[in-house]
Design a protein around this motif. Structure first.
Motif, PDB file in Angstrom:
ATOM      1  N   ASN A   1       0.822  -1.207   0.000  1.00 34.92           N
ATOM      2  CA  ASN A   1       0.000   0.000   0.000  1.00 34.92           C
ATOM      3  C   ASN A   1       0.859   1.262   0.000  1.00 34.92           C
ATOM      4  OD1 ASN A   1      -3.104   0.144   0.263  1.00 34.92           O
ATOM      5  ND2 ASN A   1      -2.563  -1.762   1.315  1.00 34.92           N
ATOM      6  N   VAL A   2       1.922   1.223   0.795  1.00 36.99           N
ATOM      7  CA  VAL A   2       2.798   2.398   0.864  1.00 36.99           C
ATOM      8  C   VAL A   2       3.660   2.475  -0.402  1.00 36.99           C
ATOM      9  CG1 VAL A   2       4.611   3.545   2.199  1.00 36.99           C
ATOM     10  CG2 VAL A   2       2.787   2.311   3.386  1.00 36.99           C
TER      11      VAL A   2
ATOM     12  N   ARG B   1       2.192   3.819  -3.891  1.00 39.71           N
ATOM     13  CA  ARG B   1       2.145   5.254  -4.143  1.00 39.71           C
ATOM     14  C   ARG B   1       3.520   5.785  -4.556  1.00 39.71           C
ATOM     15  NH1 ARG B   1      -1.106  10.402  -2.894  1.00 39.71           N
ATOM     16  NH2 ARG B   1       0.573  11.763  -2.236  1.00 39.71           N
TER      17      ARG B   1
ATOM     18  N   ARG C   1       0.621   5.934   3.614  1.00 37.51           N
ATOM     19  CA  ARG C   1       0.488   5.818   2.160  1.00 37.51           C
ATOM     20  C   ARG C   1       0.409   7.210   1.527  1.00 37.51           C
ATOM     21  NH1 ARG C   1      -2.100   2.207  -1.957  1.00 37.51           N
ATOM     22  NH2 ARG C   1      -3.410   3.497  -3.282  1.00 37.51           N
TER      23      ARG C   1
END
Lengths: 233, 262
Positions: free
Chosen positions: B115-116, B119, B168
């Motif tokens: 998720n992080v 990005r 995120r």
């Protein structure tokens, strides 16, 4: 050489309009005037309800005046933008409140270091300074890591005082700084105030503690004279 | 008599300059003629009851909703006129959005690290080792055990999910963060932790933030400035503590006086 004027209040009035009560307007101050120079401590006096706290809050930018000029370090709080007031409070205008308003889980040490961090000081140094001041105010070190929301009144007050003195603000407002302190800590606070005056800070305070007031205030200003004339019913 | 003049060194150029922002839902007003400037490092709160238009305003800023009229100028450019790809790129790099419900801002079937990292990759990062390391670092910064980097957010508590959503959003070092009720629906103790975390991140990263909430306590602790909305319009704005302690408008007085004592 006369010291610089740090606070200049001229012809300030303040009303509260209560919309929930049919727009009732309560006049609190009229024609308020005050000049405070660097290195001076002025005590606001007058009976309860006479407008001492209102004037102090006007000086902090917390209340908006209905009219007049409130210059603090050259910035007129009556016309300043929110951003200018925020900047003034960061580095120039300190305030020791009677109430502690903090995020509940933040440790006392960080609450005190917060103004320094906001000014960009490195975290270690900011915490060292905060700790030194808390030690000076005899707050036991075992409490430094705990949130002050759980503290006693006197302990909370010392955290507030430390927050107000951790940075050498050129202007400092004090709301009953000795109210719930024991004699030892009261003496520490009075010394902090004397030191602040000696370095040239301009101070305005409310002190119900009459001996303390006599000891540190250069002048007293009775706010009763700024009470609006009673309107005949 | 010489009044000392403090040199208040303030940036002259706003980061974001909003004017005339208007959005209707048929005959009903969403928000109308909203005007404000946001400067670097400033946190602005928007409060108002449900239906006041605060979320509509935020959605228009973020591009989640089309606007009927107005300008949203960011660094000299009206983002409302940007082509869609450029707009999306901005939202993935320079801007971040924090949703009230973390699951709206996270991919629930992708690991926390993913998720992080996702990005970061959207922002152009390619080196797997660096991405993973940065993701670990960010998990730590939002107080999530980096050992859980391969766990999916569905295995996290609500507070952790919210912190992951923040990681995120912030991993690309955005300048502007839009937040919609970021502490809504969380336990009080979890809220306090999140507020403390947000305050620290705002200060360290110099973030500009627009935060929409109905929680007066949250804006008092987080926002420099406050805007009060009602029926789609701004009824009062100013320094947060001044608006809350000396409210001028009848509606603000009602709002402030309706807060339950703690």
């Amino acid at each position: 050489m006369t010291a610089q004027v740090m606070i200049r209040v001229a012809d300030v009035s303040k009303n509260f309009a209560l919309h929930a009560q049919g727009g009732t307007v309560i006049p609190v101050l009229q024609g308020a005037a005050l000049t405070v120079r660097a290195g001076e401590c002025v005590a606001l006096t007058g009976s309860s309800g006479s407008g001492k706290s209102t004037l102090l809050r006007l000086l902090q930018g917390n209340y908006a005046p209905a009219g007049g000029v409130i210059e603090v370090a050259g910035l007129d709080l009556a016309t300043a933008t929110p951003r200018q007031v925020s900047a003034l409070r960061r580095g120039t205008l300190g305030y020791v409140s009677q109430f502690l308003r903090v995020v509940p889980r933040v440790p006392a040490l960080d609450v005190v270091a917060d103004p320094l961090l906001t000014l960009g000081m490195e975290e270690g140094e900011a915490r060292d300074r905060a700790g030194a001041l808390l030690a000076q105010l005899n707050l036991p070190e075992r409490l430094w890591g705990l949130s002050p929301t759980t503290f006693s009144g006197g302990e909370q007050q010392r955290v507030n005082i430390a927050r107000g003195f951790v940075h050498p603000y050129p202007v400092l407002l004090l709301d009953e700084p000795t109210a719930s302190l024991d004699p030892v800590n009261r003496a520490v606070v009075l010394q902090l105030i004397r030191d602040a005056k000696a370095r040239g800070a301009a101070l305005v305070g409310i002190f119900h503690d009459a001996p303390a007031r006599a000891e540190i205030a250069d002048r007293e200003v009775d706010v009763t004279v700024f009470s609006p004339q009673a309107v005949p019913a | 008599m010489n009044v000392v003049n403090t040199a208040l060194v303030l940036e002259d150029t706003p980061l974001l300059s909003v004017s005339g922002l208007t959005r209707s839902y048929g005959a009903r007003i969403g928000c109308k003629d909203v005007v404000f400037d946001l400067y670097p490092g400033e946190v602005m709160g928007i409060v108002g009851e449900s239906g006041s238009g605060k979320s509509t305003l935020l959605s228009c800023l973020a591009g989640h909703l089309e606007t009927d009229a107005g300008q949203v100028v960011y660094q000299g450019q009206d983002v409302l006129t940007l082509p869609e790809p450029a707009r999306r790129r901005l939202m993935r790099t320079d801007w971040a959005f924090v949703h009230q419900h973390a699951r709206d801002g996270l991919r629930m079937n992708v690991s926390a690290g993913g998720n992080v990292g996702e990005r970061l990759m959207a922002g152009g990062a390619r080196h797997y080792g660096n991405i993973r390391k940065t993701a670990e670092d960010w998990l730590e910064r939002v107080e999530i055990d980096p050992g859980r980097i391969d766990d999916r957010p569905s295995a996290f508590s609500g507070g952790m999910q919210q912190r992951l959503q923040i990681a995120r959003g912030l991993v690309t070092g955005p300048k502007l963060v839009l937040m919609d009720e970021p502490t809504g629906g969380l336990d009080v103790s979890v809220q306090a932790r999140l507020l403390d975390l947000l305050r620290g991140l705002v200060r360290r990263m110099g973030l500009s933030v627009v935060i929409v909430t109905h929680d007066i306590g949250v804006v008092r602790l987080l926002a420099d400035r406050l805007m009060v909305m009602r029926h789609g319009q701004v009824v009062e704005q100013g320094l947060t503590d001044r608006v809350l302690d000396d409210p001028q408008h009848a509606y603000t007085q009602l709002l402030v006086n309706s807060v339950l004592p703690t």
